[in-house]
Design a protein around this motif. Structure first.
Motif, short mmCIF file in Angstrom:
data_model
loop_
_atom_site.label_atom_id
_atom_site.label_comp_id
_atom_site.label_asym_id
_atom_site.label_seq_id
_atom_site.Cartn_x
_atom_site.Cartn_y
_atom_site.Cartn_z
N VAL A 111 2.69 -11.77 -0.21
CA VAL A 111 2.03 -10.33 -0.46
C VAL A 111 0.87 -11.12 -1.78
N PHE A 120 0.74 -9.59 9.55
CA PHE A 120 0.70 -10.56 8.13
C PHE A 120 2.04 -11.79 8.00
N HIS A 159 -5.01 -7.58 0.85
CA HIS A 159 -4.22 -7.88 2.81
C HIS A 159 -4.08 -6.31 2.47
N LEU A 190 2.09 -4.00 10.40
CA LEU A 190 0.99 -4.89 9.40
C LEU A 190 2.34 -5.92 8.65
N PHE A 191 3.43 -5.11 8.56
CA PHE A 191 4.00 -5.79 8.16
C PHE A 191 4.36 -7.40 9.19
N THR A 226 3.57 0.58 8.53
CA THR A 226 3.75 -0.32 8.06
C THR A 226 4.58 -1.54 8.82
N LEU A 245 -1.91 -4.70 3.89
CA LEU A 245 0.09 -4.90 3.56
C LEU A 245 0.49 -4.10 2.09
N SER A 246 -0.83 -3.97 1.19
CA SER A 246 -0.15 -4.37 0.14
C SER A 246 -0.19 -2.82 -0.52
N TYR A 303 1.30 -0.57 0.73
CA TYR A 303 2.36 -0.11 0.54
C TYR A 303 3.81 -1.55 -0.08
#
Length: 371
Positions: free
Chosen positions: A63, A95, A69, A91-92, A88, A71-72, A74
């Motif tokens: 990250v 990714f 991205h 996406l994680f 969350t 996800l960032s 969070y």
């Protein structure tokens, strides 16, 4: 490590270490424990390294490398401010699996490197007690030192906020690194008397893969090993790293058991020796007893104190068995993060004499004094 064992390790991490401390890592580890593809990334870890901390550190590093991205959002460490929600985990998962080759490469090459500067506030009272018993200057040997930040504990300033408003202060008044720790008392305990300073005359770190803080990539990995929703810890790491570069300690590459005697011999023999471990023994697995035996052998050659800040099962149980009260969470409360134990052990005629000084939170936020 077999996949089912990895998944159980992730569940334990979520329930014991992350719950009540990091909502993000609790959430991610809980879901990873039920996902064969994500948990399976850890099958390529080195022996004994298939841990939740490693998986999440690798994700954090990726990250960091792609901070735009989605996800960032969070990850507060890269400017995110969203709390955990229904997006969350999806996406994680996407990714990480999109970068599975990069993740596997990091997992196979890296160790979890714990450089929690705030733990210095937890171990300072024990190191100070050892120095007082030693009668003056000491040599400090940290085993599992990573970048060796705790070796500079005598240069940090400390402020302990006690229940009722009282404060204890120690360390240089103009220190670049200032640490705060909440301190409460167990029933019947009295506040420790902390000296203004500790005389560390020589210091050395021992680690299987010591970290060079002048290498920006290595520093980035250390930051990735800090939980992404705990930004203050990252800021403190950067401050301590900058200060440590001015007083770089001697760090030796070696094994905690096989190379301990050689590391100790590199410190002046006339100085009493304080061996320090902080959340290092869990990584030794079934060799923990061998480590304690090696420290005991050193104590046959010179005065030795072992300061341990470890979970009870990993550390103090080896020299202070039968203390089940030290193994549970605070007051045995369900759902509370597990607490570690600050111990101080000496040897006489080959026999260890151990004391449990305090119960401590893993990352240095609070301690309950038992003495």
């Amino acid at each position: 490590m077999a996949l089912e064992k990895i998944k159980q390790t992730l569940r334990t991490f979520a329930e014991v270490e992350a719950r009540g401390v990091s909502p993000l890592y609790d959430h991610l580890a809980t879901h990873a424990a039920e996902d064969d593809d994500v948990a399976g990334l850890l099958t390529g870890a080195r022996g004994g390294e298939a841990r939740g901390t490693l998986l999440l550190a690798v994700a954090h590093r990726l990250v960091q490398a792609d901070p735009i991205h989605p996800l960032s959002r969070y990850y507060p460490s890269v400017g995110g401010f969203d709390g955990v929600d229904g997006e969350t985990w999806p996406l994680f998962r996407a990714f990480l699996l999109e970068r599975a080759d990069q993740a596997r490469e990091l997992i196979a090459a890296r160790y979890t490197q714990t450089n929690e500067v705030r733990r210095a506030a937890l171990v300072y009272p024990a190191v100070a007690a050892a120095a007082k018993e030693a009668g003056g200057k000491i040599a400090l040997l940290e085993v599992g030192c990573s970048a060796g930040l705790l070796l500079g504990l005598d240069r940090f300033a400390y402020r302990y906020q006690c229940d009722g408003g009282e404060q204890l202060v120690a360390g240089p008044a103009k220190a670049a690194v200032g640490l705060h720790c909440a301190l409460d008392l167990a029933p019947g305990a009295v506040l420790p008397k902390l000296p203004k300073k500790v005389a560390v005359a020589a210091r050395l770190g021992l680690d299987r893969a010591p970290v060079d803080l002048s290498d920006e990539d290595e520093l980035a990995w250390l930051e990735a090993c800090i939980w992404a929703d705990q930004v203050d810890r990252i800021r403190l790491l950067r401050t301590a790293a900058a200060e440590q570069r001015k007083h770089a300690p001697d760090l030796h590459t070696g094994d905690a058991v096989d190379d301990l005697a050689e590391a100790a011999a590199a410190l002046p023999a006339e100085l009493p020796l304080v061996v320090l471990t902080s959340h290092a023994l869990a990584y030794l697995g079934d060799r923990r007893g061998d480590f304690v035996a090696e420290v005991g052998r050193l104590a046959g050659q010179r005065p030795v104190w072992w300061v341990s800040q470890e979970f009870y099962r990993a550390g103090l149980e080896l020299v202070l068995p039968g203390r089940e009260d030290l193994a549970a969470g605070p007051a045995g409360a369900a759902g509370e993060p597990q607490q570690a134990v600050l111990g101080l052990t000496t040897w006489s005629d080959g026999n260890p004499a151990a004391r449990a000084l305090a119960r401590t939170t893993p990352h240095g936020q609070r301690m309950t004094w038992l003495g």
